[in-house]
Write an enzyme that holds these catalytic residues in place. Sequence first.
Site, PDB file in Angstrom:
ATOM      1  N   TRP A 136      17.864 -20.397  -1.529  1.00 34.62           N
ATOM      2  CA  TRP A 136      17.845 -18.931  -1.439  1.00 34.62           C
ATOM      3  C   TRP A 136      16.883 -18.312  -2.454  1.00 34.62           C
ATOM      4  CZ3 TRP A 136      20.380 -19.075   2.803  1.00 34.62           C
ATOM      5  CH2 TRP A 136      21.558 -19.811   2.942  1.00 34.62           C
ATOM      6  N   ILE A 137      15.721 -18.907  -2.610  1.00 34.09           N
ATOM      7  CA  ILE A 137      14.819 -18.432  -3.652  1.00 34.09           C
ATOM      8  C   ILE A 137      13.929 -17.303  -3.138  1.00 34.09           C
ATOM      9  CG2 ILE A 137      13.146 -19.114  -5.429  1.00 34.09           C
ATOM     10  CD1 ILE A 137      15.990 -20.536  -5.501  1.00 34.09           C
TER      11      ILE A 137
ATOM     12  N   GLU B  75      22.521 -12.065  -5.769  1.00 34.63           N
ATOM     13  CA  GLU B  75      22.762 -11.772  -7.194  1.00 34.63           C
ATOM     14  C   GLU B  75      24.264 -11.549  -7.477  1.00 34.63           C
ATOM     15  OE1 GLU B  75      19.804  -9.803  -9.404  1.00 34.63           O
ATOM     16  OE2 GLU B  75      18.311 -10.022  -7.811  1.00 34.63           O
TER      17      GLU B  75
ATOM     18  N   THR C 229      27.981 -12.083  -4.951  1.00 39.62           N
ATOM     19  CA  THR C 229      28.636 -11.387  -3.837  1.00 39.62           C
ATOM     20  C   THR C 229      29.538 -10.260  -4.380  1.00 39.62           C
ATOM     21  OG1 THR C 229      30.503 -12.890  -3.996  1.00 39.62           O
ATOM     22  CG2 THR C 229      28.743 -13.517  -2.458  1.00 39.62           C
TER      23      THR C 229
HETATM   24  N1  CAA Z   1      26.488 -12.423 -20.534  1.00 38.43           N
HETATM   25  C1  CAA Z   1      26.520 -13.407 -21.488  1.00 38.43           C
HETATM   26  N2  CAA Z   1      27.362 -14.469 -21.426  1.00 38.43           N
HETATM   27  C2  CAA Z   1      28.175 -14.549 -20.347  1.00 38.43           C
HETATM   28  C3  CAA Z   1      28.190 -13.583 -19.331  1.00 38.43           C
HETATM   29  C4  CAA Z   1      27.293 -12.479 -19.459  1.00 38.43           C
HETATM   30  N3  CAA Z   1      27.234 -11.512 -18.526  1.00 38.43           N
HETATM   31  N4  CAA Z   1      29.110 -13.929 -18.405  1.00 38.43           N
HETATM   32  C5  CAA Z   1      29.675 -15.072 -18.825  1.00 38.43           C
HETATM   33  N5  CAA Z   1      29.114 -15.451 -19.999  1.00 38.43           N
HETATM   34  C6  CAA Z   1      29.481 -16.605 -20.830  1.00 38.43           C
HETATM   35  C7  CAA Z   1      30.966 -16.537 -21.222  1.00 38.43           C
HETATM   36  O1  CAA Z   1      31.133 -15.774 -22.380  1.00 38.43           O
HETATM   37  C8  CAA Z   1      31.294 -18.003 -21.429  1.00 38.43           C
HETATM   38  O2  CAA Z   1      30.787 -18.385 -22.690  1.00 38.43           O
HETATM   39  P1  CAA Z   1      31.358 -19.666 -23.533  1.00 38.43           P
HETATM   40  O3  CAA Z   1      30.338 -20.729 -23.386  1.00 38.43           O
HETATM   41  O4  CAA Z   1      31.426 -19.162 -24.922  1.00 38.43           O
HETATM   42  O5  CAA Z   1      32.690 -20.057 -22.972  1.00 38.43           O
HETATM   43  C9  CAA Z   1      30.445 -18.698 -20.370  1.00 38.43           C
HETATM   44  O6  CAA Z   1      29.384 -17.792 -20.036  1.00 38.43           O
HETATM   45  C10 CAA Z   1      31.225 -19.044 -19.118  1.00 38.43           C
HETATM   46  O7  CAA Z   1      31.772 -17.851 -18.587  1.00 38.43           O
HETATM   47  P2  CAA Z   1      32.845 -17.865 -17.411  1.00 38.43           P
HETATM   48  O8  CAA Z   1      33.972 -18.761 -17.817  1.00 38.43           O
HETATM   49  O9  CAA Z   1      33.158 -16.466 -17.062  1.00 38.43           O
HETATM   50  O10 CAA Z   1      32.009 -18.581 -16.237  1.00 38.43           O
HETATM   51  P3  CAA Z   1      32.449 -19.016 -14.777  1.00 38.43           P
HETATM   52  O11 CAA Z   1      31.991 -20.390 -14.529  1.00 38.43           O
HETATM   53  O12 CAA Z   1      33.917 -18.709 -14.563  1.00 38.43           O
HETATM   54  O13 CAA Z   1      31.552 -18.053 -13.838  1.00 38.43           O
HETATM   55  C11 CAA Z   1      30.898 -16.060 -12.630  1.00 38.43           C
HETATM   56  C12 CAA Z   1      31.647 -16.679 -13.815  1.00 38.43           C
HETATM   57  C13 CAA Z   1      30.865 -14.580 -12.941  1.00 38.43           C
HETATM   58  C14 CAA Z   1      31.605 -16.274 -11.288  1.00 38.43           C
HETATM   59  C15 CAA Z   1      29.444 -16.623 -12.538  1.00 38.43           C
HETATM   60  O14 CAA Z   1      29.415 -17.983 -12.156  1.00 38.43           O
HETATM   61  C16 CAA Z   1      28.581 -15.845 -11.583  1.00 38.43           C
HETATM   62  O15 CAA Z   1      28.036 -14.781 -11.909  1.00 38.43           O
HETATM   63  N6  CAA Z   1      28.383 -16.374 -10.323  1.00 38.43           N
HETATM   64  C17 CAA Z   1      27.494 -15.754  -9.372  1.00 38.43           C
HETATM   65  C18 CAA Z   1      26.108 -16.283  -9.518  1.00 38.43           C
HETATM   66  C19 CAA Z   1      25.086 -15.409  -8.821  1.00 38.43           C
HETATM   67  O16 CAA Z   1      25.084 -14.206  -8.954  1.00 38.43           O
HETATM   68  N7  CAA Z   1      24.192 -16.057  -8.094  1.00 38.43           N
HETATM   69  C20 CAA Z   1      23.119 -15.400  -7.445  1.00 38.43           C
HETATM   70  C21 CAA Z   1      21.846 -16.123  -7.740  1.00 38.43           C
HETATM   71  S1  CAA Z   1      20.349 -15.201  -7.628  1.00 38.43           S
HETATM   72  C22 CAA Z   1      20.072 -14.957  -5.990  1.00 38.43           C
HETATM   73  O17 CAA Z   1      20.900 -14.414  -5.337  1.00 38.43           O
HETATM   74  C23 CAA Z   1      18.797 -15.447  -5.355  1.00 38.43           C
HETATM   75  C24 CAA Z   1      17.635 -14.556  -5.513  1.00 38.43           C
HETATM   76  O18 CAA Z   1      16.517 -15.036  -5.588  1.00 38.43           O
HETATM   77  C25 CAA Z   1      17.798 -13.089  -5.511  1.00 38.43           C
END
Ligand code: CAA
Length: 392
Positions: free
Chosen positions: A167-168, A374, A376
């Site tokens: 999905w890049i 980015e 869901t």
């Molecule tokens: N800023 C800084 N640090 C953050 C953060 C943020 N916004 N969110 C989480 N962290 C840190 C946490 O503090 C935690 O730190 P530690 O190492 O100290 O524990 C660590 O990251 C892990 O956090 P979580 O336990 O909350 O992580 P998780 O595995 O439960 O995931 C999630 C949380 C919000 C579901 C995350 O995986 C997520 O955002 N998923 C969606 C990914 C996404 O948006 N993908 C789209 C890709 S881009 C695209 O669509 C293609 C394109 O080309 C447009």
Amino acid sequence: MVSAATAIDSPLTFEYSEEQLLIKEMISDLAQKEFAPRAAEVDRNHRFPRENWNLLAASDLCGLVFPEQYGGAGLDSICYSIVVEELAKACATTSVLYSAHVSLCAKPIYIFGTEEQKQKFLVPMCKGEKLGAFALSEPGSGSDAASARCTAVLKGDQYILNGSKNWITNGIEADYYLVIAQTDTTQKHRGLIALIVEKGAPGFSFGKLEDKLGIKGSSTCQIIFEDTPVPAANVLGLPSEGFKVAMVTLDGGRIGIASQAVGIAQGAWDHSFKYAKERVAFNKTINKFQAIQFMLTDIQTEIDAARLLTYHASGLQDRGVKFTREAAEAKLYASEMAMRNTVKCVQIFGGYGYVTDYPVERYMRDAKITEIYEGTSEVQRIVIASNVLKGK
Ligand code: CAA
């Protein structure tokens, strides 16, 4: 000038600065004159609008929010939201190729990069000489970003990449890719690393080009790494900080998608407003019917609310305040708002809304992806919940 339809669209308490208004008018002129007329053709032919990118570069927009020392324009995040919105009003494809470049690749290089990395990668990106992309998702990991399986193994002064990314956005056309890979699967998110990979690296190839519902001019594809060497000098941040780089990047990116959703909804509204003033039924133009007036007013009210949420998140970013929750709220509300209301816009057009002679069906198709990429809507709710409920 901002179009007549647009001029009535913002009864906001938010006040634009003079600079923000100037940017709004300038981008609106550029987008309506140059990008809107070819948006249907770009969509029909699934064609990456290189000429639009070149015009954005010639207008000094590719580095909008970065300091002048890196070739940027030094403007604020609200200006960035305004630009993305105006682009999306005209052509959603152009808004996403632009926001992926700025938010998902140039921005993390600016935030986490060394001075050397900024000179090498950010400067040509700000000039529009190089296009950026972001590679986090994989065939088996989307929402659960930490479970990425693409590996990066350190050998001497290089990381060797193996795996694929899905999905890049800007997949084929980009020059630089910010790739998140796993250095140690036992560490989950703490094993992730962020690497800047250049197009043309050995063993770097393209997989499937996706045939999408909307934003068809943006080339979305799979990228594949087979023993691809990447200099250790291209690591962004610390080697264990890849997940943090990705999350911080997405915080900013989600403001871009919220802005895009606002622009798509406003573009659909503008067309519907114009159509309702012209289309006659039962001996009067349909804008005289309360049913149509209520639809238009409800849609505009929701667009205004989404825009305010988006500017609010942008404003926090500008003030250096944590904006994770607000960016997620803006993206969640704006994207669902755009989907809901572009469907209503198609309804205003009746049968003409369902065919490609008018652009509203394209806005409706383009709106859907804002609820998915980015993060869901469900991921946004997770992010909001974890920030709202923290410590309660
Ligand atoms: N800023 C800084 N640090 C953050 C953060 C943020 N916004 N969110 C989480 N962290 C840190 C946490 O503090 C935690 O730190 P530690 O190492 O100290 O524990 C660590 O990251 C892990 O956090 P979580 O336990 O909350 O992580 P998780 O595995 O439960 O995931 C999630 C949380 C919000 C579901 C995350 O995986 C997520 O955002 N998923 C969606 C990914 C996404 O948006 N993908 C789209 C890709 S881009 C695209 O669509 C293609 C394109 O080309 C447009």
